[in-house]
Write a protein that holds these residues in place. Structure first.
Motif, short mmCIF file in Angstrom:
data_model
loop_
_atom_site.label_atom_id
_atom_site.label_comp_id
_atom_site.label_asym_id
_atom_site.label_seq_id
_atom_site.Cartn_x
_atom_site.Cartn_y
_atom_site.Cartn_z
N PRO A 64 0.82 -1.22 0.00
CA PRO A 64 0.00 0.00 0.00
C PRO A 64 0.85 1.26 0.00
N PHE A 65 0.26 2.34 -0.49
CA PHE A 65 0.95 3.63 -0.57
C PHE A 65 1.17 4.24 0.81
N VAL A 66 0.19 4.11 1.66
CA VAL A 66 0.29 4.70 3.00
C VAL A 66 0.19 3.61 4.05
N GLU A 67 0.82 3.84 5.18
CA GLU A 67 0.66 2.94 6.31
C GLU A 67 -0.46 3.50 7.18
N THR A 68 -1.38 2.63 7.51
CA THR A 68 -2.54 3.06 8.26
C THR A 68 -3.07 1.91 9.09
N LYS A 69 -3.84 2.22 10.10
CA LYS A 69 -4.44 1.17 10.94
C LYS A 69 -5.73 0.67 10.34
N GLU A 70 -6.36 1.47 9.50
CA GLU A 70 -7.61 1.09 8.87
C GLU A 70 -7.46 1.22 7.36
N PHE A 71 -8.20 0.41 6.64
CA PHE A 71 -8.11 0.44 5.19
C PHE A 71 -9.43 -0.01 4.59
N ILE A 72 -9.58 0.21 3.30
CA ILE A 72 -10.80 -0.15 2.59
C ILE A 72 -10.76 -1.64 2.26
N VAL A 73 -11.78 -2.37 2.70
CA VAL A 73 -11.85 -3.80 2.44
C VAL A 73 -12.91 -4.15 1.40
N GLY A 74 -13.69 -3.19 1.00
CA GLY A 74 -14.72 -3.40 0.00
C GLY A 74 -15.46 -2.10 -0.26
N PHE A 75 -16.40 -2.15 -1.18
CA PHE A 75 -17.13 -0.92 -1.51
C PHE A 75 -18.42 -1.24 -2.24
N TRP A 76 -19.32 -0.29 -2.21
CA TRP A 76 -20.51 -0.28 -3.04
C TRP A 76 -20.49 1.01 -3.85
N ILE A 77 -20.98 0.96 -5.06
CA ILE A 77 -21.37 2.15 -5.80
C ILE A 77 -22.89 2.11 -5.80
N MET A 78 -23.50 3.12 -5.19
CA MET A 78 -24.95 3.14 -5.05
C MET A 78 -25.54 4.33 -5.79
N GLU A 79 -26.73 4.14 -6.28
CA GLU A 79 -27.51 5.21 -6.89
C GLU A 79 -28.50 5.69 -5.85
N ALA A 80 -28.53 7.00 -5.58
CA ALA A 80 -29.46 7.57 -4.61
C ALA A 80 -29.83 8.98 -5.09
N PRO A 81 -31.04 9.42 -4.78
CA PRO A 81 -31.47 10.74 -5.25
C PRO A 81 -30.72 11.91 -4.59
N ASP A 82 -30.21 11.68 -3.37
CA ASP A 82 -29.51 12.76 -2.68
C ASP A 82 -28.66 12.17 -1.56
N LEU A 83 -27.88 13.03 -0.89
CA LEU A 83 -26.98 12.58 0.15
C LEU A 83 -27.74 11.95 1.32
N ASP A 84 -28.87 12.51 1.70
CA ASP A 84 -29.63 11.94 2.82
C ASP A 84 -30.03 10.50 2.54
N ALA A 85 -30.48 10.23 1.32
CA ALA A 85 -30.86 8.87 0.95
C ALA A 85 -29.63 7.96 0.93
N ALA A 86 -28.50 8.48 0.43
CA ALA A 86 -27.26 7.70 0.40
C ALA A 86 -26.79 7.37 1.82
N LEU A 87 -26.91 8.32 2.73
CA LEU A 87 -26.50 8.08 4.11
C LEU A 87 -27.38 7.03 4.78
N LYS A 88 -28.66 7.05 4.46
CA LYS A 88 -29.57 6.05 5.02
C LYS A 88 -29.17 4.66 4.51
N LEU A 89 -28.90 4.56 3.22
CA LEU A 89 -28.47 3.28 2.66
C LEU A 89 -27.13 2.85 3.27
N ALA A 90 -26.21 3.80 3.42
CA ALA A 90 -24.90 3.49 3.99
C ALA A 90 -25.02 2.99 5.43
N ALA A 91 -25.94 3.56 6.19
CA ALA A 91 -26.16 3.10 7.57
C ALA A 91 -26.64 1.65 7.57
N GLU A 92 -27.51 1.31 6.63
CA GLU A 92 -27.98 -0.07 6.52
C GLU A 92 -26.84 -0.99 6.10
#
Length: 109
Positions: A64-92
């Motif tokens: 990795p480029f940087v040393e860190t204690k946390e790192f990305i282990v996966g991801f979703w690309i989601m379609e949402a109408p706005d940030l509030d909807a995206a945050l709700k989905l992200a919480a789930e």
């Protein structure tokens, strides 16, 4: 609008059986609701290669480029109408995978 929801963890352990089952249910709901674009898990950071081709010759560095204690282990690309909807989905999604997530809008071309 699309959002990148990065799954953050402090180790390379894969999801447990119950976590994977919850992720599958969450993914199925994203698909059913029209929010699914793409998702994937990632290999451990040690498997990465950093490529820097800003000079005359490209430089390839293992790990990795940087040393860190946390790192990305996966991801979703989601379609949402706005940030509030995206945050709700992200919480789930965070609850389903039992990990922290980060939400970032995807810039449109």
């Amino acid at each position: 609008m699309q959002y990148l929801v990065s799954v953050i963890n402090d180790n390379t352990d894969f999801a447990t059986g119950s976590e994977q089952a919850a992720i599958d249910v969450f993914n199925d709901q994203l698909i059913a609701d029209g929010n699914w674009v793409f998702a994937a898990g990632l290999a451990a950071p040690e498997s990465s290669t950093v490529v820097d081709n800003r000079r005359e010759v490209p430089v390839f560095t293992d790990g990795p480029f940087v040393e860190t204690k946390e790192f990305i282990v996966g991801f979703w690309i989601m379609e949402a109408p706005d940030l509030d909807a995206a945050l709700k989905l992200a919480a789930e999604g965070s609850k389903a995978c039992n990990r922290k997530v980060e939400v970032r809008p995807v810039l449109q071309p």
